[in-house]
Scaffold this motif. Structure first.
Motif, PDB file in Angstrom:
ATOM      1  N   SER A  36       0.813  -1.220   0.000  1.00 48.97           N
ATOM      2  CA  SER A  36       0.000   0.000   0.000  1.00 48.97           C
ATOM      3  C   SER A  36       0.845   1.269   0.000  1.00 48.97           C
ATOM      4  O   SER A  36       0.294   2.366   0.006  1.00 48.97           O
ATOM      5  CB  SER A  36      -0.926  -0.006   1.211  1.00 48.97           C
ATOM      6  N   VAL A  37       2.161   1.134  -0.014  1.00 47.65           N
ATOM      7  CA  VAL A  37       3.013   2.324  -0.023  1.00 47.65           C
ATOM      8  C   VAL A  37       3.107   2.882  -1.435  1.00 47.65           C
ATOM      9  O   VAL A  37       3.195   2.151  -2.412  1.00 47.65           O
ATOM     10  CB  VAL A  37       4.419   2.018   0.546  1.00 47.65           C
ATOM     11  N   SER A  38       3.071   4.196  -1.548  1.00 48.68           N
ATOM     12  CA  SER A  38       3.010   4.835  -2.863  1.00 48.68           C
ATOM     13  C   SER A  38       4.315   4.738  -3.648  1.00 48.68           C
ATOM     14  O   SER A  38       4.308   4.820  -4.866  1.00 48.68           O
ATOM     15  CB  SER A  38       2.618   6.296  -2.709  1.00 48.68           C
ATOM     16  N   TRP A  39       5.440   4.554  -2.982  1.00 48.06           N
ATOM     17  CA  TRP A  39       6.718   4.524  -3.689  1.00 48.06           C
ATOM     18  C   TRP A  39       7.072   3.148  -4.245  1.00 48.06           C
ATOM     19  O   TRP A  39       8.063   2.994  -4.932  1.00 48.06           O
ATOM     20  CB  TRP A  39       7.852   5.016  -2.776  1.00 48.06           C
ATOM     21  N   ASP A  41       7.160   0.540  -6.831  1.00 45.41           N
ATOM     22  CA  ASP A  41       6.902   0.481  -8.272  1.00 45.41           C
ATOM     23  C   ASP A  41       6.137  -0.769  -8.684  1.00 45.41           C
ATOM     24  O   ASP A  41       5.385  -0.757  -9.656  1.00 45.41           O
ATOM     25  CB  ASP A  41       8.213   0.537  -9.054  1.00 45.41           C
ATOM     26  N   PRO A  43       3.763  -3.149  -6.814  1.00 43.99           N
ATOM     27  CA  PRO A  43       3.099  -3.408  -5.532  1.00 43.99           C
ATOM     28  C   PRO A  43       2.444  -4.781  -5.373  1.00 43.99           C
ATOM     29  O   PRO A  43       2.109  -5.173  -4.269  1.00 43.99           O
ATOM     30  CB  PRO A  43       2.031  -2.315  -5.486  1.00 43.99           C
ATOM     31  N   LYS A  59       3.150  -4.722 -11.693  1.00 49.61           N
ATOM     32  CA  LYS A  59       2.266  -3.568 -11.677  1.00 49.61           C
ATOM     33  C   LYS A  59       0.875  -4.083 -12.025  1.00 49.61           C
ATOM     34  O   LYS A  59       0.724  -5.155 -12.633  1.00 49.61           O
ATOM     35  CB  LYS A  59       2.719  -2.532 -12.698  1.00 49.61           C
TER      36      LYS A  59
END
Length: 67
Positions: A36-39, A41, A43, A59
């Motif tokens: 759930s982390v935005s950084w 690439d 996830p 992705k």
């Protein structure tokens, strides 16, 4: 996110075109973690059956639900 832990997935057309997915062109996978982390690439973490590697990260657009 369209995938959740436990979903069965396979490569989408875009995922098949990506050269980094050559080890998982065959078989299917099960989602084992969704970051759930935005950084992050890539996830979506999958355990893969029938490929040349056991786990792979993707992705969202590289996958589709397995039918």
């Amino acid at each position: 996110m369209k995938y959740k832990v436990g979903d069965l997935v396979t490569l989408s057309a875009a995922g098949r075109k990506s050269q980094q997915n050559y080890e998982v062109l065959t078989g299917f996978g099960m989602v084992i973690n969704v970051s759930s982390v935005s950084w992050d690439d890539y996830p979506i973490h999958c355990s893969w059956v029938g490929g040349d590697i056991e786990t792979q990260q993707f992705k969202e657009y590289e996958l589709k639900k397995f039918k």
